[in-house]
Design a protein around this motif. Structure first.
Motif, PDB file in Angstrom:
ATOM      1  N   VAL A 123      -8.546   7.577   0.344  1.00 58.75           N
ATOM      2  CA  VAL A 123      -9.294   6.364   0.707  1.00 58.75           C
ATOM      3  C   VAL A 123      -8.649   5.129   0.083  1.00 58.75           C
ATOM      4  N   GLU A 124      -8.143   5.279  -1.127  1.00 68.09           N
ATOM      5  CA  GLU A 124      -7.447   4.161  -1.767  1.00 68.09           C
ATOM      6  C   GLU A 124      -6.185   3.774  -0.999  1.00 68.09           C
ATOM      7  N   LEU A 125      -5.408   4.765  -0.584  1.00 68.21           N
ATOM      8  CA  LEU A 125      -4.210   4.477   0.212  1.00 68.21           C
ATOM      9  C   LEU A 125      -4.573   3.914   1.582  1.00 68.21           C
ATOM     10  N   TRP A 126      -5.660   4.387   2.160  1.00 71.55           N
ATOM     11  CA  TRP A 126      -6.104   3.898   3.467  1.00 71.55           C
ATOM     12  C   TRP A 126      -6.510   2.429   3.417  1.00 71.55           C
ATOM     13  N   SER A 127      -7.028   1.980   2.301  1.00 72.71           N
ATOM     14  CA  SER A 127      -7.529   0.611   2.204  1.00 72.71           C
ATOM     15  C   SER A 127      -6.533  -0.365   1.589  1.00 72.71           C
ATOM     16  N   CYS A 128      -5.581   0.133   0.800  1.00 71.75           N
ATOM     17  CA  CYS A 128      -4.687  -0.780   0.065  1.00 71.75           C
ATOM     18  C   CYS A 128      -3.211  -0.555   0.340  1.00 71.75           C
ATOM     19  N   GLY A 129      -2.842   0.463   1.088  1.00 73.21           N
ATOM     20  CA  GLY A 129      -1.435   0.768   1.286  1.00 73.21           C
ATOM     21  C   GLY A 129      -0.797  -0.060   2.378  1.00 73.21           C
ATOM     22  N   GLU A 130       0.484   0.240   2.628  1.00 69.56           N
ATOM     23  CA  GLU A 130       1.191  -0.407   3.719  1.00 69.56           C
ATOM     24  C   GLU A 130       0.765   0.182   5.063  1.00 69.56           C
ATOM     25  N   GLU A 131       1.359  -0.329   6.125  1.00 70.52           N
ATOM     26  CA  GLU A 131       0.896   0.043   7.467  1.00 70.52           C
ATOM     27  C   GLU A 131       1.075   1.531   7.738  1.00 70.52           C
ATOM     28  N   THR A 132       2.282   2.057   7.494  1.00 65.67           N
ATOM     29  CA  THR A 132       2.521   3.480   7.753  1.00 65.67           C
ATOM     30  C   THR A 132       1.711   4.359   6.806  1.00 65.67           C
ATOM     31  N   ILE A 133       1.581   3.921   5.559  1.00 69.69           N
ATOM     32  CA  ILE A 133       0.810   4.698   4.579  1.00 69.69           C
ATOM     33  C   ILE A 133      -0.657   4.740   4.976  1.00 69.69           C
ATOM     34  N   ARG A 134      -1.186   3.628   5.482  1.00 66.25           N
ATOM     35  CA  ARG A 134      -2.585   3.597   5.923  1.00 66.25           C
ATOM     36  C   ARG A 134      -2.828   4.598   7.053  1.00 66.25           C
ATOM     37  N   LEU A 136     -17.732   8.756   4.416  1.00 65.86           N
ATOM     38  CA  LEU A 136     -18.165   7.536   5.091  1.00 65.86           C
ATOM     39  C   LEU A 136     -18.630   6.471   4.099  1.00 65.86           C
ATOM     40  N   LYS A 137     -19.336   6.881   3.069  1.00 65.38           N
ATOM     41  CA  LYS A 137     -19.772   5.919   2.052  1.00 65.38           C
ATOM     42  C   LYS A 137     -18.587   5.302   1.333  1.00 65.38           C
ATOM     43  N   MET A 138     -17.645   6.148   0.925  1.00 61.13           N
ATOM     44  CA  MET A 138     -16.480   5.644   0.199  1.00 61.13           C
ATOM     45  C   MET A 138     -15.635   4.717   1.070  1.00 61.13           C
ATOM     46  N   MET A 139     -15.452   5.080   2.323  1.00 66.12           N
ATOM     47  CA  MET A 139     -14.618   4.260   3.195  1.00 66.12           C
ATOM     48  C   MET A 139     -15.300   2.942   3.554  1.00 66.12           C
ATOM     49  N   TYR A 140     -16.606   2.956   3.740  1.00 66.71           N
ATOM     50  CA  TYR A 140     -17.309   1.706   4.040  1.00 66.71           C
ATOM     51  C   TYR A 140     -17.252   0.741   2.856  1.00 66.71           C
ATOM     52  N   MET A 141     -17.425   1.266   1.633  1.00 66.61           N
ATOM     53  CA  MET A 141     -17.342   0.409   0.460  1.00 66.61           C
ATOM     54  C   MET A 141     -15.936  -0.142   0.274  1.00 66.61           C
ATOM     55  N   ALA A 142     -14.921   0.690   0.542  1.00 70.55           N
ATOM     56  CA  ALA A 142     -13.536   0.203   0.446  1.00 70.55           C
ATOM     57  C   ALA A 142     -13.247  -0.844   1.513  1.00 70.55           C
ATOM     58  N   PHE A 143     -13.810  -0.667   2.706  1.00 65.82           N
ATOM     59  CA  PHE A 143     -13.616  -1.641   3.784  1.00 65.82           C
ATOM     60  C   PHE A 143     -14.245  -2.989   3.428  1.00 65.82           C
ATOM     61  N   ILE A 144     -15.456  -2.988   2.917  1.00 69.72           N
ATOM     62  CA  ILE A 144     -16.121  -4.238   2.539  1.00 69.72           C
ATOM     63  C   ILE A 144     -15.399  -4.898   1.364  1.00 69.72           C
ATOM     64  N   LYS A 145     -14.917  -4.092   0.443  1.00 74.29           N
ATOM     65  CA  LYS A 145     -14.225  -4.644  -0.721  1.00 74.29           C
ATOM     66  C   LYS A 145     -12.929  -5.339  -0.333  1.00 74.29           C
ATOM     67  N   ASN A 146     -12.202  -4.777   0.618  1.00 79.69           N
ATOM     68  CA  ASN A 146     -10.897  -5.322   0.997  1.00 79.69           C
ATOM     69  C   ASN A 146     -10.970  -6.333   2.134  1.00 79.69           C
ATOM     70  N   SER A 147     -12.167  -6.640   2.626  1.00 77.72           N
ATOM     71  CA  SER A 147     -12.315  -7.663   3.668  1.00 77.72           C
ATOM     72  C   SER A 147     -12.944  -8.944   3.129  1.00 77.72           C
ATOM     73  N   LYS A 148     -12.846  -9.141   1.829  1.00 75.88           N
ATOM     74  CA  LYS A 148     -13.435 -10.339   1.234  1.00 75.88           C
ATOM     75  C   LYS A 148     -12.671 -11.583   1.643  1.00 75.88           C
ATOM     76  N   PHE A 149     -11.346 -11.469   1.735  1.00 77.91           N
ATOM     77  CA  PHE A 149     -10.503 -12.585   2.141  1.00 77.91           C
ATOM     78  C   PHE A 149      -9.721 -12.165   3.378  1.00 77.91           C
ATOM     79  N   VAL A 150      -9.782 -12.999   4.398  1.00 80.94           N
ATOM     80  CA  VAL A 150      -9.094 -12.717   5.662  1.00 80.94           C
ATOM     81  C   VAL A 150      -8.090 -13.831   5.902  1.00 80.94           C
TER      82      VAL A 150
END
Length: 748
Positions: A316-327, A350-364
């Motif tokens: 989940v960490e790599l999915w939310s913070c990695g590069e394009e291929t890593i994601r 689902l809980k972990m991924m939703y929290m990671a998604f909200i955390k990494n969408s703070k700045f667009v």
């Protein structure tokens, strides 16, 4: 031999000896130590033979006492007897009874002799016959004494040329090649365990925190390390499958195989080491290789709950913070892991991924927007796996959004408004609109469309000022997509037309901007941006786009002519009041398309014979019109293609060609003012084009000197100007091409 006595009886002399012994014992327990303050009295025997006999008897006595009691040895090896009272008295009585005064010395003389002997010992003048430190040792003590060997071994000079044998447990390239061959043929688990141990040793070499227990196999050198990792990544998974005898076409759980018990512990250690290695690696290439290998090993990972928990967190960490291929690779691993163990893992994932998604969408921003879009779309796919779990999550999170919106409406404070007007809130709404639009066939989730629409409309109405027009357009775009995907009618037109009526487009701007503002990554504009002409251009562009999109989605509806009456009236009012011809041109075009489509639907409705209350007949008629294609829908498809091309051009920062590179013109270095004698350049600057077209005007104008006087121009300078203005070369002259050769890449 007669020895002179001191004139005292024997009993008195014995008592004095006893007292002196007791004094020395009180000072320190242990071995007897002579007093250093005893005065040495020299004596001379009457004859040498008598002295030798006395000394020999004393020596025999001392040796006997030393053999019986080893505790009374002198610190420097001199054996001293420790007399008890009974022994002293018995010896003295025997000497008196037998009349051996000439053969035995008195106790006083013995004491004087011993003190005299000790003083000589300290002075290093003791005769050899009286030295009893080392010569008179017992046999047991003599055996304990170290004796150096007669011949000492000397290292030879030839040892440098000899090959040093390898230490046990060291992995070599030869061993790795042997394991590679054995993995293909060996039917036992011994080779697999050796490879896993080698991988553990390789990991221990690069790990930040080494294990307390040393590994059985050690890996030294980068070449051996790379060979071991390559062996595990490429050959280990097929070897495990062949050992467990898993058929390639069928999906059989590994724990149901007969040989699973033999390889279970080894495989658990390897997966734990693989997770540590995955956490320590930072290179994108190595991460991609490890994730592909991990994707193959997931059927074995699900059998170990401890390893699965840590692996899900890392993925989940790599999915939310990695590069394009890593994601992408991390999401593929998560998807396979959750589908294999959906009952136990889907809720947590689902809980972990939703929290990671909200955390990494703070700045667009334009750089982070593709990653946010990928996370939203991939998370939508996971929520579609199970309807029951998804309903629980969507209901809970939409309720949280509604609570934040209610607090912002009731309290009316800046902090509460900021809790709603931010990217995390907007991305959450966008996620649920995508999910509900993709789950049309799931009636349980379709029940949540109404609360989500109410939250979106409440967000639009929260701050209706012009500064938050970008937020309004984002919400309206999401509602239009939800209406198009789910087939639910959502009243979007009033919120679009409200902008045309409430905002003054005739107001003169105070600032000029070359390009319109891009609302893609903006929720709020500043007061300075409101005064620019680019803001009004961006507002008209977004209204035109959203009106066209919404009308195209509803163009096949049987109620389209009636639904568009308010829109037609307000657009005509805008055209009447607006004085900007560019804005009027766009609104007039969309008005014509709306009226054309309304006339088409009215003509088609005249042919209808069923009642309007028959919903099935109405839906069938609308589907038929949609398949035929309406005029407004056809216009929207053609306009959308052009719009996508324009967006691609903006993304590449290229006005003329969005997909190719244009040729580059070399600009030669300008010559300095002092270089008059050098050769004249063909194109000294970009102003040569102007000289070509306006050469006559340049020649007609001459430099003037002081006021009232004219200077005649030098003929040399006149020829120089003519040579600079000359563009076409004369015959016989060769001119280099100033355009670089360029090639299109194969990918383009």
């Amino acid at each position: 031999m007669n020895i002179k006595s001191k004139g005292k009886p024997i009993t008195k002399r014995l008592s004095t000896v006893k007292k002196s012994n007791l004094k020395t014992k009180k000072k320190k327990s242990g071995a007897f130590r002579p007093q250093t303050n005893i005065k040495v009295k020299n004596f001379e025997p009457e004859s040498d033979s008598a002295a030798e006999e006395a000394i020999s008897e004393m020596r025999a006595k001392y040796v006997k006492k030393k053999a019986t009691s080893s505790k009374n040895a002198s610190p420097k090896g001199f054996a001293r007897p420790r007399f008890s009272n009974n022994e002293d008295i018995s010896d003295s009585d025997d000497a008196v009874a037998n009349g051996a005064d000439a053969e035995h010395t008195s106790d006083t003389d013995n004491e004087e002799f011993m003190s005299n002997e000790m003083s000589l010992k300290k002075m290093g003048e003791l005769p050899p016959e009286l030295d009893m430190s080392d010569s008179e040792l017992s046999d047991d003590e003599a055996e304990d004494v170290h004796k150096p060997p007669d011949e000492l071994e000397v290292a030879s000079d030839e040892t440098d040329d000899e090959t040093v044998p390898e230490p046990p447990g060291l992995v070599t390239l030869k061993m790795v090649e042997e394991w590679r061959e054995k993995l293909k043929t060996d039917k036992t688990s011994s080779t697999i365990s050796c490879v896993v141990k080698a991988f553990h040793g390789a990991l221990n070499r690069v790990a930040a925190e080494e294990d307390k227990t040393a590994p059985s196999l050690r890996v030294v050198g980068s070449s051996v390390f790379n060979a071991v990792v390559q062996l595990c990544v490429l050959e280990l998974q097929p070897a495990i499958k062949s050992f467990l005898q898993l058929p390639p076409g069928k999906r059989i759980p590994p724990h149901k195989c007969k040989k699973w018990v033999k390889i279970k512990t080894t495989l658990k250690c390897y997966l734990a080491d693989l997770l540590k290695f995955l956490s320590a690696v930072t290179s994108e290439h190595i991460l991609s290789v490890l994730l592909k290998h991990l994707h193959q090993m997931i059927p074995f990972v699900t059998n170990f709950s401890n390893v699965t928990k840590g692996l899900v967190k890392k993925l989940v960490e790599l999915w939310s913070c990695g590069e394009e291929t890593i994601r992408v690779l991390a999401f593929m691993c998560v998807l396979r892991l959750t589908t294999s163990e959906q009952k136990s893992l889907l809720d947590k994932v689902l809980k972990m991924m939703y929290m990671a998604f909200i955390k990494n969408s703070k700045f667009v921003s334009p750089n982070t927007l593709p990653a946010v879009n990928f996370m939203r779309r991939s998370l939508t796919e996971l929520y579609n796996l199970d309807e029951n779990i998804s309903y629980y999550h969507v209901f809970l999170y939409i309720r949280q959004l509604a609570i934040h919106l209610r607090n912002a409406i009731t309290v009316q404070k800046k902090e509460n408004r900021q809790a709603v007007c931010n990217w995390q809130f907007m991305q959450s709404i966008h996620l649920w609109t995508d999910l509900l639009g993709a789950s049309v066939n799931k009636p349980q989730l379709q029940q949540l469309v109404y609360p989500l629409v109410q939250v979106s409309i409440g967000t639009i109405k929260l701050v209706p000022s012009a500064q938050y027009f970008p937020l309004r357009f984002h919400c309206l775009e999401m509602l239009i997509e939800l209406s198009a995907n789910s087939g639910v009618f959502i009243p979007v037109l009033p919120f679009l037309l409200e902008v045309l009526t409430n905002f003054d487009f005739n107001k003169k701007h105070k600032k000029v901007s070359m390009k319109p503002l891009d609302f893609t990554c903006i929720l709020r504009v500043s007061k300075g941006q409101l005064q620019e002409n680019g803001f009004k251009d961006a507002v008209i562009e977004n209204i035109y786009k959203l009106l066209l999109q919404y009308m195209a989605n509803e163009s096949h509806s049987i109620a389209f002519p009636d639904m568009t009456v308010p829109a037609v009236i307000q657009i005509k009012m805008f055209l009447k009041n607006c004085k900007n011809p560019n804005y009027c041109k766009k609104m007039k075009q969309i008005l014509e398309k709306i009226e054309e489509n309304a006339h088409y639907i009215e003509e088609e409705r005249k042919k209808v014979s069923f009642a309007l209350s028959d919903k099935k007949a109405v839906s069938a008629w609308e589907n038929g019109i949609k398949l035929q294609g309406t005029p407004l829908a056809k216009f929207y498809t053609s306009w959308n293609k052009m719009n996508i091309q324009q967006l691609a051009k903006k993304a590449t920062d290229n006005v003329k060609l969005g997909d190719y590179n244009i040729p580059v013109i070399k600009k030669p270095v300008k010559s300095t003012a002092g270089d008059d004698d050098g050769p004249v350049e063909l194109f000294p600057s970009d102003e040569s084009d102007a000289d070509e077209f306006f050469g006559a005007e340049a020649q007609s104008k001459k430099k003037r000197g002081k006021r009232g006087s004219k200077k005649q121009q030098n003929p040399k300078t006149e020829t120089k100007i003519k040579s600079e203005m000359k563009i076409k070369p004369e015959e016989g002259e060769e001119v280099e091409d100033i355009v670089e050769d360029f090639e299109f890449s194969e990918s383009e």
